[in-house]
Design a protein around this motif. Structure first.
Motif, short mmCIF file in Angstrom:
data_model
loop_
_atom_site.label_atom_id
_atom_site.label_comp_id
_atom_site.label_asym_id
_atom_site.label_seq_id
_atom_site.Cartn_x
_atom_site.Cartn_y
_atom_site.Cartn_z
N PRO A 1 -37.02 -42.49 5.09
CA PRO A 1 -37.01 -41.47 3.53
C PRO A 1 -37.62 -41.67 2.23
O PRO A 1 -37.21 -43.49 2.63
CB PRO A 1 -35.12 -40.92 3.04
N GLN A 2 -38.13 -41.17 1.68
CA GLN A 2 -38.42 -41.94 0.75
C GLN A 2 -37.47 -42.20 -0.90
O GLN A 2 -37.64 -43.66 -0.91
CB GLN A 2 -39.96 -41.19 -0.26
N ASP A 3 -37.06 -41.50 -0.86
CA ASP A 3 -35.57 -41.51 -1.78
C ASP A 3 -34.91 -40.00 -1.60
O ASP A 3 -34.77 -38.97 -0.63
CB ASP A 3 -36.10 -41.34 -2.93
N CYS A 4 -33.73 -40.82 -0.92
CA CYS A 4 -32.51 -39.95 -0.54
C CYS A 4 -31.56 -40.42 -0.98
O CYS A 4 -30.65 -41.20 -0.96
CB CYS A 4 -32.48 -40.96 1.20
N ALA B 1 -35.83 -46.65 -10.66
CA ALA B 1 -36.72 -47.32 -10.84
C ALA B 1 -37.33 -47.56 -9.46
O ALA B 1 -38.26 -48.08 -9.00
CB ALA B 1 -36.46 -48.42 -11.20
N GLY B 2 -36.98 -47.22 -8.01
CA GLY B 2 -37.41 -47.28 -6.70
C GLY B 2 -36.85 -48.56 -6.94
O GLY B 2 -37.51 -49.18 -5.61
N ARG B 3 -35.21 -49.44 -7.22
CA ARG B 3 -35.06 -50.86 -6.62
C ARG B 3 -34.37 -50.54 -5.35
O ARG B 3 -34.27 -51.80 -4.30
CB ARG B 3 -33.97 -51.46 -7.69
N PHE B 4 -34.03 -49.44 -5.14
CA PHE B 4 -34.08 -49.09 -3.28
C PHE B 4 -34.05 -48.10 -3.51
O PHE B 4 -34.17 -46.55 -4.16
CB PHE B 4 -32.09 -49.64 -3.48
N HIS B 5 -33.81 -47.50 -1.81
CA HIS B 5 -33.85 -45.79 -2.00
C HIS B 5 -33.16 -44.43 -1.40
O HIS B 5 -33.61 -43.99 -1.02
CB HIS B 5 -35.70 -46.04 -0.82
N TYR B 6 -31.97 -45.56 -1.23
CA TYR B 6 -30.73 -44.96 -0.60
C TYR B 6 -29.16 -44.74 -1.60
O TYR B 6 -29.43 -45.72 -1.44
CB TYR B 6 -30.32 -45.24 0.95
N LEU B 7 -28.89 -43.76 -2.13
CA LEU B 7 -27.83 -43.83 -3.07
C LEU B 7 -27.25 -43.30 -2.14
O LEU B 7 -27.02 -41.77 -2.03
CB LEU B 7 -28.08 -42.93 -4.26
N THR C 1 -41.49 -51.54 -8.87
CA THR C 1 -40.90 -50.34 -8.92
C THR C 1 -41.05 -49.83 -10.65
O THR C 1 -42.95 -49.66 -10.34
CB THR C 1 -39.94 -50.89 -10.97
N LYS C 2 -41.01 -48.09 -10.37
CA LYS C 2 -41.47 -47.04 -10.79
C LYS C 2 -41.30 -47.35 -12.54
O LYS C 2 -40.03 -47.44 -13.16
CB LYS C 2 -40.64 -45.36 -11.13
N GLU C 3 -42.15 -46.61 -12.34
CA GLU C 3 -42.48 -46.66 -14.72
C GLU C 3 -41.32 -45.84 -15.04
O GLU C 3 -41.25 -44.06 -14.54
CB GLU C 3 -43.53 -46.40 -15.21
N THR C 4 -40.30 -45.68 -16.33
CA THR C 4 -39.29 -44.78 -16.32
C THR C 4 -40.11 -43.40 -17.28
O THR C 4 -40.97 -43.87 -17.50
CB THR C 4 -38.46 -45.39 -17.31
N LYS C 5 -39.17 -42.61 -17.27
CA LYS C 5 -40.47 -41.57 -17.99
C LYS C 5 -41.05 -41.50 -19.04
O LYS C 5 -42.20 -40.58 -19.44
CB LYS C 5 -39.44 -39.87 -17.45
N GLY C 6 -40.16 -41.86 -20.01
CA GLY C 6 -40.65 -42.23 -22.04
C GLY C 6 -41.00 -43.46 -21.16
O GLY C 6 -41.85 -43.47 -23.09
#
Length: 486
Positions: free
Chosen positions: A240-243, A288-294, A395-400
């Motif tokens: 999974p990309q994000d799960c 932020a994409g520091r991990f992908h499984y919450l 890491t992903k860029e935050t929305k703002g």
């Protein structure tokens, strides 16, 4: 082109929305924004993830008057995490209008919140308990509040906040506008509507299960002792990309997170027993994409919105049909497709049938052995999954973040203790050639320091000029700072 122009919004707000990626209104935004701008009471029934926050945030930011010092709008959220999430959204949308949006919730020092509220404040976001705490202390003045948003009303009442919500409404001016948003409209929610709202316009967007149409639902027969091995197989197969992985109890969340970390799978967890700061940090790291499984319990994750959840896994099958819908509704949002995978023990067959009856469709159930039927294909999938666990984190860029590119935040020596005032800061900066009042963003005066944002890429001009310019009778130490924006 930005389709939000149809609402006759200001040029600066359209520019902000474009930068934030809001170019085409969702259905709830298209229906709600025009009514909210007319200051009519509103009841909105819509699932989490449909764009409800922007539907009320855009009108609030449009209607807020910058020159006013006391709060003009109050947004109630049931949980601390939701309060932070919604505050960030409102702050970003109102950024170029320089709106101050403090967030109030328990678990953090109240003294700092009191100091923040002493400054110019436009829109307040918070949990009902902490809001009432400030009202009783006279640190939050409600006399100028014209707009009240009761967000996630069903969850708010589930958590026992009815009394506080009523106390807040009763403390507001009589001519206020109320917007109530909820995923479901139950009897206690209807009571609030009939008692406190004036001929509200209803926006009933979708049924309780409509959001499941874009989600592929699969279930596996599996007993408790085989669950973890089964989870590894599923993760290897799906990568999974994000799960989000849901467990029934806090203890199981802890156990599962420990097992996955032991196997070097990047993951995080949230549940009610974690410290508030840890929960907020975990949510931020996941975004932020520091991990992908919450890994989460239902209550801790309820209402929190994440972009691009590709998979939901019910490690423990839910004990209620509504809970199942809330969980898997986190994927397949806003036109995207998603996958929901459930582990079901034979003893849970009746609950599975109850869920199927509620959502009006059957769920494909297979045995776990089918995952390994194509061993060669699965080996390739497994290699890709484990390679991903070793990849460098990007890491992903935050929305703002895009809004910050043309904004420099300066710290200026001197604050309340040296009687620094907003007018002193504005006067000094407006005296710099090439800078005018519209280039000055949010000003945050603290005890010994003052923070000010310089907009439109003019930060370096201001920073250089202020090195030898007097502010309130003396040259101050001025430097660029990152710092937290409140």
């Amino acid at each position: 082109m930005n389709d939000f122009k149809q609402f006759a919004l200001s040029t600066e707000l359209i520019d902000t929305l474009t930068k934030l990626g809001y170019t085409e209104p969702t259905e709830v935004q298209r229906l709600v924004i025009p009514i909210a701008l007319q200051r009519q009471d509103l009841v909105v029934k819509s699932q989490t993830g449909s764009g409800k926050t922007a539907a009320f945030a855009i009108p609030l930011c449009t209607l807020a008057v910058w020159e006013e010092n006391l709060p003009q709008a109050l947004v109630l959220e049931p949980t601390r995490e939701l309060a932070v999430q919604v505050r960030e959204e409102i702050f970003n949308i109102g950024r170029q209008k320089r709106l101050k949006v403090p967030v109030l919730f328990g678990g953090l020092p109240i003294d700092k919140q009191i100091l923040t509220l002493k400054q110019k404040t436009h829109i307040v976001v918070g949990t009902p308990g902490r809001i009432m705490d400030h009202v009783r202390r006279d640190s939050l003045m409600l006399s100028s509040v014209q707009y009240l948003v009761i967000d996630e009303a069903d969850l708010m009442l589930d958590m026992g906040f009815l009394e506080e919500v009523e106390q807040i409404i009763q403390a507001l001016p009589q001519n206020r506008t109320i917007m109530l948003l909820s995923a479901t409209l139950r009897e206690d929610t209807q009571m609030l509507i009939s008692r406190y709202m004036q001929a509200p316009v209803s926006v009933m967007l979708e049924s309780d299960t409509q959001t499941l149409d874009t989600t592929l639902q699969i279930a596996y027969w599996i007993e408790k002792e085989d669950k973890y091995a089964g989870l590894l197989q599923i993760l290897e197969q799906e990568n999974p990309q994000d799960c989000m992985i849901f467990c029934a109890t806090r203890e199981m969340v802890n156990v599962l997170c420990q097992k996955m970390k032991r196997d070097h799978i990047r993951c995080g967890m949230i549940h009610g027993e974690l410290e508030q700061r840890d929960r907020l940090d975990t949510i931020a790291a996941f975004r932020a994409g520091r991990f992908h499984y919450l890994i989460a319990t239902d209550v801790a994750a309820r209402g929190i919105d994440f972009d691009h959840i590709t998979h939901v896994i019910n490690y423990d099958f839910p004990t209620g049909k509504e809970t199942y819908v809330h969980r898997i509704g986190r994927t397949g949002r806003n036109g995207k497709t998603g996958i929901a995978i459930s582990f079901v023990a034979q003893s849970e067959r009746h609950m599975l049938e109850t869920v199927e009856s509620y959502i009006g469709t059957s769920i494909q159930v297979v045995t776990l052995n089918t995952v390994t039927q194509h061993m060669e294909e699965h080996a390739v999938q497994a290699k890709a999954f484990w390679n991903r666990q070793r990849e460098r984190i990007i890491t992903k860029e935050t929305k703002g973040a895009i809004l910050n590119r043309d904004i420099m935040r300066l710290s200026i020596g001197g604050g309340r203790k040296s009687k620094m005032r907003t007018v002193d800061i504005v006067g000094a900066i407006c005296g710099i050639e090439g800078i005018e009042a519209a280039d000055i963003g949010i000003i945050d005066i603290r005890d010994s320091l003052t923070y000010v944002e310089i907009l439109h890429g003019k930060g370096k001009i201001a920073l250089t000029a202020l090195q030898d310019k007097t502010i309130k009778g003396k040259v101050r130490k001025v430097r660029e700072t990152g710092g937290k924006r409140r």
